[in-house]
Design a protein around this motif. Structure first.
Motif, PDB file in Angstrom:
ATOM      1  N   ALA A 118    -103.684 -39.738 -27.624  1.00 33.63           N
ATOM      2  CA  ALA A 118    -104.030 -39.973 -26.223  1.00 33.63           C
ATOM      3  C   ALA A 118    -103.089 -39.211 -25.299  1.00 33.63           C
ATOM      4  CB  ALA A 118    -103.992 -41.473 -25.918  1.00 33.63           C
ATOM      5  N   LEU A 119    -101.811 -39.185 -25.643  1.00 27.85           N
ATOM      6  CA  LEU A 119    -100.830 -38.449 -24.848  1.00 27.85           C
ATOM      7  C   LEU A 119    -101.166 -36.961 -24.817  1.00 27.85           C
ATOM      8  CD1 LEU A 119     -98.117 -38.228 -23.332  1.00 27.85           C
ATOM      9  CD2 LEU A 119     -96.994 -38.084 -25.574  1.00 27.85           C
ATOM     10  N   ALA A 120    -101.544 -36.415 -25.971  1.00 29.08           N
ATOM     11  CA  ALA A 120    -101.896 -34.994 -26.025  1.00 29.08           C
ATOM     12  C   ALA A 120    -103.115 -34.701 -25.158  1.00 29.08           C
ATOM     13  CB  ALA A 120    -102.146 -34.583 -27.475  1.00 29.08           C
ATOM     14  N   GLN A 121    -104.115 -35.575 -25.210  1.00 31.02           N
ATOM     15  CA  GLN A 121    -105.316 -35.367 -24.403  1.00 31.02           C
ATOM     16  C   GLN A 121    -105.005 -35.425 -22.912  1.00 31.02           C
ATOM     17  OE1 GLN A 121    -108.360 -34.583 -25.235  1.00 31.02           O
ATOM     18  NE2 GLN A 121    -108.391 -34.845 -27.435  1.00 31.02           N
ATOM     19  N   ARG A 122    -104.222 -36.426 -22.505  1.00 34.24           N
ATOM     20  CA  ARG A 122    -103.910 -36.577 -21.088  1.00 34.24           C
ATOM     21  C   ARG A 122    -103.061 -35.411 -20.581  1.00 34.24           C
ATOM     22  NH1 ARG A 122    -100.266 -38.873 -17.420  1.00 34.24           N
ATOM     23  NH2 ARG A 122    -101.291 -40.044 -15.725  1.00 34.24           N
ATOM     24  N   THR A 123    -102.083 -35.019 -21.381  1.00 31.69           N
ATOM     25  CA  THR A 123    -101.205 -33.918 -20.982  1.00 31.69           C
ATOM     26  C   THR A 123    -101.982 -32.612 -20.907  1.00 31.69           C
ATOM     27  OG1 THR A 123     -99.314 -35.048 -21.983  1.00 31.69           O
ATOM     28  CG2 THR A 123     -99.069 -32.707 -21.531  1.00 31.69           C
ATOM     29  N   GLU A 124    -102.956 -32.424 -21.798  1.00 26.71           N
ATOM     30  CA  GLU A 124    -103.790 -31.224 -21.747  1.00 26.71           C
ATOM     31  C   GLU A 124    -104.567 -31.151 -20.444  1.00 26.71           C
ATOM     32  OE1 GLU A 124    -107.429 -29.091 -24.270  1.00 26.71           O
ATOM     33  OE2 GLU A 124    -106.306 -30.775 -25.133  1.00 26.71           O
ATOM     34  N   ALA A 182    -107.453 -31.640 -12.821  1.00 26.29           N
ATOM     35  CA  ALA A 182    -108.118 -32.553 -13.740  1.00 26.29           C
ATOM     36  C   ALA A 182    -109.129 -33.415 -13.001  1.00 26.29           C
ATOM     37  CB  ALA A 182    -107.089 -33.437 -14.432  1.00 26.29           C
ATOM     38  N   ASP A 183    -110.263 -33.659 -13.657  1.00 28.04           N
ATOM     39  CA  ASP A 183    -111.249 -34.564 -13.100  1.00 28.04           C
ATOM     40  C   ASP A 183    -110.635 -35.963 -13.010  1.00 28.04           C
ATOM     41  OD1 ASP A 183    -114.088 -35.392 -12.464  1.00 28.04           O
ATOM     42  OD2 ASP A 183    -113.703 -36.609 -14.235  1.00 28.04           O
ATOM     43  N   PRO A 184    -110.608 -36.578 -11.813  1.00 26.03           N
ATOM     44  CA  PRO A 184    -109.948 -37.879 -11.661  1.00 26.03           C
ATOM     45  C   PRO A 184    -110.505 -38.949 -12.584  1.00 26.03           C
ATOM     46  CG  PRO A 184    -110.403 -36.899  -9.513  1.00 26.03           C
ATOM     47  CD  PRO A 184    -111.090 -36.039 -10.520  1.00 26.03           C
ATOM     48  N   ALA A 185    -111.832 -38.951 -12.797  1.00 31.25           N
ATOM     49  CA  ALA A 185    -112.421 -39.978 -13.656  1.00 31.25           C
ATOM     50  C   ALA A 185    -111.969 -39.800 -15.096  1.00 31.25           C
ATOM     51  CB  ALA A 185    -113.947 -39.926 -13.551  1.00 31.25           C
ATOM     52  N   GLU A 186    -111.989 -38.558 -15.577  1.00 34.48           N
ATOM     53  CA  GLU A 186    -111.579 -38.301 -16.964  1.00 34.48           C
ATOM     54  C   GLU A 186    -110.089 -38.593 -17.147  1.00 34.48           C
ATOM     55  OE1 GLU A 186    -111.866 -34.820 -20.416  1.00 34.48           O
ATOM     56  OE2 GLU A 186    -112.339 -34.338 -18.314  1.00 34.48           O
ATOM     57  N   LEU A 187    -109.284 -38.156 -16.173  1.00 34.86           N
ATOM     58  CA  LEU A 187    -107.856 -38.435 -16.250  1.00 34.86           C
ATOM     59  C   LEU A 187    -107.603 -39.940 -16.235  1.00 34.86           C
ATOM     60  CD1 LEU A 187    -105.010 -37.183 -16.322  1.00 34.86           C
ATOM     61  CD2 LEU A 187    -105.018 -37.265 -13.826  1.00 34.86           C
ATOM     62  N   GLY A 188    -108.381 -40.672 -15.434  1.00 29.65           N
ATOM     63  CA  GLY A 188    -108.216 -42.116 -15.378  1.00 29.65           C
ATOM     64  C   GLY A 188    -108.500 -42.795 -16.700  1.00 29.65           C
ATOM     65  N   VAL A 189    -109.498 -42.278 -17.437  1.00 30.35           N
ATOM     66  CA  VAL A 189    -109.822 -42.848 -18.752  1.00 30.35           C
ATOM     67  C   VAL A 189    -108.625 -42.721 -19.689  1.00 30.35           C
ATOM     68  CG1 VAL A 189    -111.225 -42.535 -20.826  1.00 30.35           C
ATOM     69  CG2 VAL A 189    -112.302 -42.510 -18.567  1.00 30.35           C
ATOM     70  N   TRP A 190    -108.024 -41.545 -19.724  1.00 26.75           N
ATOM     71  CA  TRP A 190    -106.888 -41.341 -20.622  1.00 26.75           C
ATOM     72  C   TRP A 190    -105.633 -42.055 -20.121  1.00 26.75           C
ATOM     73  CZ3 TRP A 190    -107.782 -40.220 -25.302  1.00 26.75           C
ATOM     74  CH2 TRP A 190    -108.879 -39.430 -25.662  1.00 26.75           C
ATOM     75  N   THR A 191    -105.499 -42.206 -18.825  1.00 21.77           N
ATOM     76  CA  THR A 191    -104.375 -42.968 -18.288  1.00 21.77           C
ATOM     77  C   THR A 191    -104.475 -44.423 -18.705  1.00 21.77           C
ATOM     78  OG1 THR A 191    -104.171 -41.494 -16.382  1.00 21.77           O
ATOM     79  CG2 THR A 191    -103.186 -43.680 -16.179  1.00 21.77           C
ATOM     80  N   ASP A 192    -105.669 -45.008 -18.592  1.00 18.03           N
ATOM     81  CA  ASP A 192    -105.868 -46.397 -19.023  1.00 18.03           C
ATOM     82  C   ASP A 192    -105.607 -46.543 -20.515  1.00 18.03           C
ATOM     83  OD1 ASP A 192    -106.548 -47.022 -16.435  1.00 18.03           O
ATOM     84  OD2 ASP A 192    -108.713 -47.041 -16.807  1.00 18.03           O
ATOM     85  N   PHE A 237     -97.827 -45.296 -13.803  1.00 23.60           N
ATOM     86  CA  PHE A 237     -98.675 -44.098 -13.698  1.00 23.60           C
ATOM     87  C   PHE A 237     -99.168 -43.906 -12.266  1.00 23.60           C
ATOM     88  CE2 PHE A 237     -99.477 -44.599 -18.400  1.00 23.60           C
ATOM     89  CZ  PHE A 237     -98.910 -43.390 -18.758  1.00 23.60           C
ATOM     90  N   ALA A 238     -99.565 -45.012 -11.633  1.00 22.57           N
ATOM     91  CA  ALA A 238    -100.069 -44.915 -10.254  1.00 22.57           C
ATOM     92  C   ALA A 238     -98.984 -44.421  -9.302  1.00 22.57           C
ATOM     93  CB  ALA A 238    -100.592 -46.272  -9.799  1.00 22.57           C
ATOM     94  N   ALA A 239     -97.757 -44.900  -9.514  1.00 25.78           N
ATOM     95  CA  ALA A 239     -96.667 -44.531  -8.614  1.00 25.78           C
ATOM     96  C   ALA A 239     -96.269 -43.068  -8.758  1.00 25.78           C
ATOM     97  CB  ALA A 239     -95.465 -45.433  -8.876  1.00 25.78           C
TER      98      ALA A 239
END
Length: 376
Positions: free
Chosen positions: A157-163, A171-181, A249-251
């Protein structure tokens, strides 16, 4: 747990090495470069599928050979089983139990435990945070091999989010949000497991450090330093840690976008080892650092023994390095009191301050290992 027999075929410098290892304490002695550490490395690799020297697969195979094989006959609870690891350069490692593939890696790891201490382990105290995080994760994994799945899922998950953060386009906010969650969920569960482990591990570490150094138990502390602010109510369950990571993450959302990195999470945490309130990483002497590193490994062994009712193998490389004779003697007596089977390397048997009848000595020369008569 006892290792009764060890067979090495084309491992490192050994074309074939066949050792009967009944007995509690085995000491391999010889000059530097003779191959003593290779024996301990093979035992550790058999138990963990990893080299404690961080060697690549090709480096574990004798020059000119296509593969290496390690076999060990191990008894636990009256049952004897044969563990085998085959190493091939490109194909990797294959683990088997009694000639059959295990049902899963957790099945393999649950049956054979080993703890090693080598001179390089002082890096867990003085080096970057990665080594100290690894020590905590290894401690959790020793008690529950399924923890490996959680750590691997977090790494993916970290690799996907960092990519996504590093992509040329925002980054698309919705996609980034999925990986952040996803990262907050997995990270919170990892953090919960680490903190729970440290609550039980720390008293054992402090007691063993006191035995090794002769200092009061209160002199040394372990302080976990997370990358986010933990709940103010002191709750350390996943239900409160996951929201804490989400808030972190939000901060730091804008900073992460600007720096194109994932800046918080268990992969950013650290563990401080303090002696008298002073961080040993920055200010510890060589002796203080080595004593702390050794206490960490002994506490790892004791934790496995007390929580799993298993006596792991203990591998001690380079006895006599930097610890004075009195501390070496205290260490050996403490190891014997733990009732674990112990394997030691040293350049000089004089470093083993025990009666000669209390251990089995093995003379190591390049490519060979030979048992010695206690009366010789």
């Amino acid at each position: 747990m006892r290792l009764h027999h060890l067979l090495l075929v084309d491992f490192r410098t050994y074309p074939r090495l066949d050792l009967a290892l009944d007995g509690d304490l085995h000491v391999f002695h010889g000059e530097n470069g003779s191959g003593k550490t290779n024996v301990l490395e093979a035992i550790f690799l058999l138990a963990t599928l990893k080299s404690f020297r961080g060697a690549r697969n090709r480096e574990l195979i004798r020059h000119g050979a296509a593969r290496s094989r390690i076999e060990g006959e191990v008894s636990r609870g009256g049952l004897r089983r044969t563990y085998q690891v085959t190493v091939e350069g490109a194909a990797g490692k294959r683990a088997r139990i009694d000639g059959k593939d295990p049902r899963g890696l957790s099945d393999y790891f649950s049956g054979l435990k080993a703890v090693s201490f080598t001179p390089d382990d002082v890096a867990a105290v003085t080096g970057p945070p990665l080594g100290r995080r690894g020590l905590v994760d290894r401690g959790v994994f020793d008690l529950d091999p399924d923890y490996l799945r959680l750590v691997r899922a977090y790494a993916q998950a970290l690799a996907q989010r960092t990519e996504l953060l590093r992509a040329q386009r925002p980054a698309d906010p919705a996609e980034l949000g999925v990986w952040t969650d996803r990262l907050a969920d997995l990270g919170g569960r990892i953090l919960e497991r680490r903190l729970s482990f440290l609550r039980r591990f720390t008293p054992r570490f402090r007691a063993l450090h006191a035995e090794i150094t002769g200092r009061p138990e209160g002199a040394v502390q372990l302080v976990y330093r997370p990358s986010v602010k933990l709940p103010v109510d002191g709750s350390q369950g996943a239900a409160s840690l996951i929201p804490a990571l989400a808030a972190g993450f939000a901060a730091r959302k804008e900073e992460e976008r600007r720096r194109r990195q994932t800046l918080i999470g268990p992969h950013r945490d650290d563990l401080a080892i303090l002696l008298g309130g002073t961080d040993l990483r920055a200010y510890g002497s060589r002796g203080q650092v080595r004593a702390a590193a050794l206490a960490l490994k002994l506490a790892q062994l004791l934790t496995i023994r007390e929580e799993l009712a298993v006596r792991p193998l203990f591998l001690l490389d380079d006895l006599g390095s930097e610890l004075d004779p009195e501390r070496n003697e205290r260490l050996l007596h403490r190891l014997r009191s733990l009732d674990s089977q112990v394997f030691v390397t040293t350049t000089d048997l004089a470093n083993v301050r025990l009666p000669r009848s209390a251990f089995r000595a093995w003379r190591v020369l390049p490519g060979t290992v030979a048992g010695e008569d206690p009366e010789a």
